[in-house]
Motif scaffolding. Structure first.
Motif, PDB file in Angstrom:
ATOM      1  N   ARG A   1       0.750  -1.164   0.126  1.00 47.39           N
ATOM      2  CA  ARG A   1       0.049  -0.112  -0.032  1.00 47.39           C
ATOM      3  C   ARG A   1       0.870   1.242  -0.022  1.00 47.39           C
ATOM      4  NH1 ARG A   1      -5.266   0.620   1.294  1.00 47.39           N
ATOM      5  NH2 ARG A   1      -6.068   2.539   1.858  1.00 47.39           N
ATOM      6  N   GLY A   2       1.935   1.198   0.694  1.00 49.18           N
ATOM      7  CA  GLY A   2       2.816   2.407   0.741  1.00 49.18           C
ATOM      8  C   GLY A   2       2.317   3.572   1.461  1.00 49.18           C
ATOM      9  N   ALA A   3       1.657   3.312   2.719  1.00 51.07           N
ATOM     10  CA  ALA A   3       0.936   4.439   3.209  1.00 51.07           C
ATOM     11  C   ALA A   3       1.983   5.261   4.422  1.00 51.07           C
ATOM     12  CB  ALA A   3      -0.345   3.883   4.033  1.00 51.07           C
ATOM     13  N   ASN A   4       2.939   4.395   4.731  1.00 55.88           N
ATOM     14  CA  ASN A   4       4.128   4.895   5.483  1.00 55.88           C
ATOM     15  C   ASN A   4       5.169   6.062   5.194  1.00 55.88           C
ATOM     16  OD1 ASN A   4       2.629   3.789   7.692  1.00 55.88           O
ATOM     17  ND2 ASN A   4       3.860   1.964   7.562  1.00 55.88           N
ATOM     18  N   PHE A   5       5.502   6.903   5.870  1.00 64.21           N
ATOM     19  CA  PHE A   5       6.590   7.828   5.280  1.00 64.21           C
ATOM     20  C   PHE A   5       7.562   6.846   4.795  1.00 64.21           C
ATOM     21  CE2 PHE A   5      10.381  10.574   5.901  1.00 64.21           C
ATOM     22  CZ  PHE A   5       9.682  11.658   5.306  1.00 64.21           C
TER      23      PHE A   5
END
Length: 464
Positions: A242-246
């Motif tokens: 998903r790549g939601a984190n910094f």
């Protein structure tokens, strides 16, 4: 009357041969009859032996009696009472920290912890005085003969966060393993380590600059690992998520927000030395990633970045223990280096009278790097000392037309850290740490830590 047996026949034969024949029975007819009887006894004895040997061979060749067959797991069956029995561990962490009173801690030249997160008490920022730190509740167990699973919950000040929750294949074969769910990425060396496994009380400046408040990169997605059939350890990995984190953001799309590739190579040198090296790549997408800067007049302005963030990480570790016995003495040398490039668009907004009054859009291009190196030496059982040095380079920061609006600090963040810890058992550790932190321009912060780490319950071994 007893049935003849080989043992009785052998005994009769021995008796027959051991006593002398009477002289009166020594004529030829009697001798001939006696010889015939002896031949018959010998033939019967040999036949019985042959029969016994044949029966023994048949018994050895026959399959062993079948044991009770194990009950096959029923797919999607709900566990009955007593069926859920995982390994459970609770990691307790707390500290006392003495440091300067600074309103907004950050790493000069980087979009750092306090600039993009809402948690001012993250691993990088910390809090002064006494506090409980990141405590973990972990459940793990085999699901069936094909899958295992783990859930890790982080707890701090009334908040519970799902750090990891994944399943992983067992016995897939050919060196392949698939993991799905939320997991710490396999990039770098220290990224997979939870805070209780760190050799120092806080994360390196490099990991704080790369991954923000949690100082590690976790993702919701899929991971594929392959260990090659080579004489040395050789592992390749690929991840999508998903790549939601910094350094990415949650874009709420059906697509993939991040991808990672890595390779690890390692082995032994004799009986006392072992090593591992790795190369990793992370590609993440950000949309309206919020941060704030100071404009050229010293006023606070807010920015939103949309674009791509790409990072390359080179890592290495060398371990020494006399004859492989790390219980008494060992030395661990560890270091990592990164390069990060970000490209996209930057939107700058500020209050009336600031440089970004009314909003200014521009191109955005940065190229930054950094590294850390550390050594940890256990000089006797239970006691260790360590030294770490961090250094970052803000590098090139091109904000397009916003170059005229945003202030850039000309400073290379760096820090020197010393630590000593005592581990009376594998479940308890007490640590004293001192750091001279110069990660902020114009600030030198001499920090003192007292930390405890206590482990309750079953806990799996840490990675190399």
């Amino acid at each position: 009357m007893f049935a003849p047996t080989p043992r009785r026949m052998a005994f009769s034969l021995a008796l027959a041969l051991s006593f002398p024949l009477p002289a009166l029975a020594a004529d030829d007819a009697e001798l001939s009859a006696l010889r015939d009887e002896i031949r018959q006894l010998r033939a019967a004895y040999e036949q019985r032996l042959a029969d016994l040997e044949s029966r023994l061979e048949q018994q050895q060749a026959a399959p062993a009696p079948a044991a009770a067959a194990p009950v096959a797991p029923v797919a999607h069956a709900a566990p009955r009472g007593g069926g859920f029995n995982p390994d459970v561990s609770l990691i307790l962490m707390g500290q006392y920290r003495r440091m300067k009173d600074i309103d907004e801690r950050h790493i000069s030249g980087f979009t750092s912890v306090a600039e993009h997160g809402d948690d001012d008490h993250a691993h990088g920022a910390g809090s002064r005085g006494f506090s409980i730190d990141h405590s973990e509740l972990v459940f793990s167990a085999n699901i069936d003969n094909r899958f295992t699973g783990l859930a890790n919950f982080a707890m701090a000040d009334g908040e519970v966060e799902v750090e990891e929750a994944w399943f992983e294949t067992l016995g897939l074969g050919h060196g392949l393993t698939v993991r799905g769910g939320r997991f710490r990425s396999g990039i770098g060396y220290a990224n997979q380590q939870h805070p209780h496994a760190w050799d120092f009380a806080d994360a390196s400046l490099m990991y704080q600059a790369l991954f923000g408040e949690h100082a590690s990169y976790a993702n919701d997605g899929l991971q594929l690992r392959w260990v090659a059939p080579t004489p040395v350890y050789l592992e390749f990995g690929a991840e999508v998520g998903r790549g939601a984190n910094f350094p990415g953001t949650d874009r709420d799309t059906n697509g993939v927000g991040s991808g990672a590739l890595y390779a690890h190579l390692g082995g032994d040198v004799g009986t006392s030395h072992s090593w591992r090296a790795g190369l990793s790549y992370l590609n993440a997408r950000a949309e309206d990633r919020h941060s704030h800067f100071e404009d050229v007049g010293g006023e606070e302005v807010h920015t939103n970045f949309s674009g791509t963030s790409r990072a390359w990480i080179l890592d290495g570790v060398w371990k020494w223990a006399p004859d492989g016995n790390a219980r008494d003495r060992y030395l661990k040398l560890q270091g990592e280096y990164f390069i990060r490039k970000e490209r996209g668009d930057l939107e700058c907004n500020g209050a009336t009278g600031t440089a970004c009054d009314g909003g200014v859009d521009s191109d955005y291009l940065t190229r930054q790097s950094g590294w850390y190196a550390q050594a940890v030496y256990q000089f006797m059982p239970e006691w260790r000392v360590g030294l770490r040095y961090d250094r970052l380079d803000p590098g090139t920061q091109d904000y397009g037309v916003n170059n005229a609006n945003l202030e850039r600090e000309d400073h290379n963040p760096h820090r020197t850290t010393l630590m000593a810890d005592w581990s009376p058992s594998e479940f308890a550790r007490l640590r004293l740490q001192w750091a001279r932190d110069q990660s902020m321009a114009g600030e030198t912060d001499n920090q003192l830590w007292l930390q405890y780490i206590m482990s309750l319950g079953a806990h799996g071994a840490h990675t190399f």
